[in-house]
Design an enzyme around this catalytic site. Sequence first.
Site, PDB file in Angstrom:
ATOM      1  N   GLY A 263      -5.103  -0.466  67.521  1.00 50.98           N
ATOM      2  CA  GLY A 263      -3.777  -0.219  66.984  1.00 50.98           C
ATOM      3  C   GLY A 263      -2.925   0.629  67.900  1.00 50.98           C
ATOM      4  O   GLY A 263      -1.689   0.554  67.864  1.00 50.98           O
ATOM      5  N   ALA A 264      -3.571   1.421  68.750  1.00 55.52           N
ATOM      6  CA  ALA A 264      -2.820   2.256  69.689  1.00 55.52           C
ATOM      7  C   ALA A 264      -2.077   1.393  70.705  1.00 55.52           C
ATOM      8  O   ALA A 264      -0.993   1.777  71.161  1.00 55.52           O
ATOM      9  CB  ALA A 264      -3.758   3.226  70.401  1.00 55.52           C
TER      10      ALA A 264
ATOM     11  N   GLY B 179      12.252  34.340  58.992  1.00 59.12           N
ATOM     12  CA  GLY B 179      12.628  33.930  57.640  1.00 59.12           C
ATOM     13  C   GLY B 179      13.379  32.616  57.643  1.00 59.12           C
ATOM     14  O   GLY B 179      13.093  31.694  58.413  1.00 59.12           O
ATOM     15  N   GLY B 180      14.381  32.529  56.786  1.00 59.14           N
ATOM     16  CA  GLY B 180      15.151  31.293  56.665  1.00 59.14           C
ATOM     17  C   GLY B 180      15.871  30.902  57.933  1.00 59.14           C
ATOM     18  O   GLY B 180      16.204  29.719  58.131  1.00 59.14           O
TER      19      GLY B 180
END
Length: 514
Positions: free
Chosen positions: A404-405, A169-170
């Site tokens: 771009g890498a 959960g949280g």
Amino acid sequence: MSHEDRLAELTERKQSGLLGGGQARIDAQHERGKLTARERIDQLLDPGTFDELDALGVDWGENGSGERFYGDAVVTGWGQIDGRPVCVFAQDFTVFGGSLSTVVGEKMAKVMDLALKTGVPMIGLNDSGGARIQEGVDSLAGYGDIFLRNVRGSGVIPQISVIMGPCAGGAVYSPAITDFVFMVEGTAQMYITGPDVIRSVTGEETSFEELGGAMSHAAKSGVSQFAFSDEQACLDEVRRLLSFLPANNVESPPFVDTGDDPNRTLDDILSIVPEDDAIPYDVRDVIERLLDNGDFMEVHEFFAQNIVVGFGRIGGQTVGVVANQPMYLGGVLDIDSSRKAARFVRLCDSFNVPVVTLVDVPGYLPGVAQEYGGIIAHGAKLLYAYAEATVPLITVITRKGFGGAYVAMGSKHLGADINFVWPGGAIAVMGGSQAVNIINRRELQAAEDEAAVRAELVADYQERIEHPYIAAAKGYVDDVIDPRDTRARIAQALRMLQRKAESPLAKKHGNIPL
């Protein structure tokens, strides 16, 4: 009441707290193959160094059982690891399943405040059934208090979460904010909603281990950086990790005299990395030769394996290593590897750890799934991380840096300090075999012997465009080096960059493409 009576009462209460939920529940914890909270602290810290906080804290709220346990469901305090101070909390599953009550939340917040005020690492040992339902919103408020402190401490002190039981959960959001998540295989699980809820809402069938087990998060989600087979191995590796890190963001990582000559040559490196960039190799073999005594602590080993990140030392100085891994997807950058590397670079930058980048990258992974998955935004995270970093940045192109890498992998254009390339390295928009298909398409279509013409065109492209001396001539790399001298050249650069200082224009923070 006499002094003797008061002292006896104090001893009785503290002895009661040492037993947590009682011997029967301790036995049940051991039967599950799990240590108790106090046993874990004893295994983690240097012997005899633990000082406990709030040992007499008691849940005065309505827990539904009528039971009261001194210390409630968490043990907090401070101690030492390798003689260096740390703060720690350990959730106690023997007390109401380790659930978070008002008292537990206050104790955890208090020790986190202490860690931040004193500038020491914060280690959380998690083993909890979640919020104490009987306390309603008070329990939820406790989680909010913890999250706030996680954020305030982020980038200021190292924060380590060790998941040794359920975390649901949280409660999972606190570990998710911290710098590192360790998990124990077989006993640790993390998930927002359990298998029963998933089955009722989506119809999907799954198990606790498949959904939120250590290897699921280490290999699939990437939530966990480490997974180990047992608790002792896990805690030992927490200690090892801290040996590479400073206590806080204004200190330097500890120097360790490893006895390994920083000028040692890598005599067999040429046999490790094939000349043909289409032939894969394990970049860990290169990393281990570069680092002192081959000691490399890999981070996120099982996630996005086309890039390798982790800690080691060169000349006794801690470094973070980022390296493309040709063994997986040819070392290509994709969504997950970009996220993994960007997070690691930013962590190193937070804690004054120089980054050594080894580049052998063919580009970004093409595909509809990658585009729809947000490769543009995720790939930009890596660009942002390098460009934002102020720690020493040293980059070595071993075989290729395309597209771009190349720019993203710690290039000079993003502010890297020292960039080297090996003589066989290639730097270009794309590799020759792909480039001629575009540039020379008509010529290839008209050729009688297409294979021969292609080979000639590729060779010409490689000589005119890919050649490392072209980048060196333009200052995009600082030197073309003998691969055998790589360790020595990095060590020399690290020594020179110890005095690196940058004074950027003031700003609150940038807007990283999350």
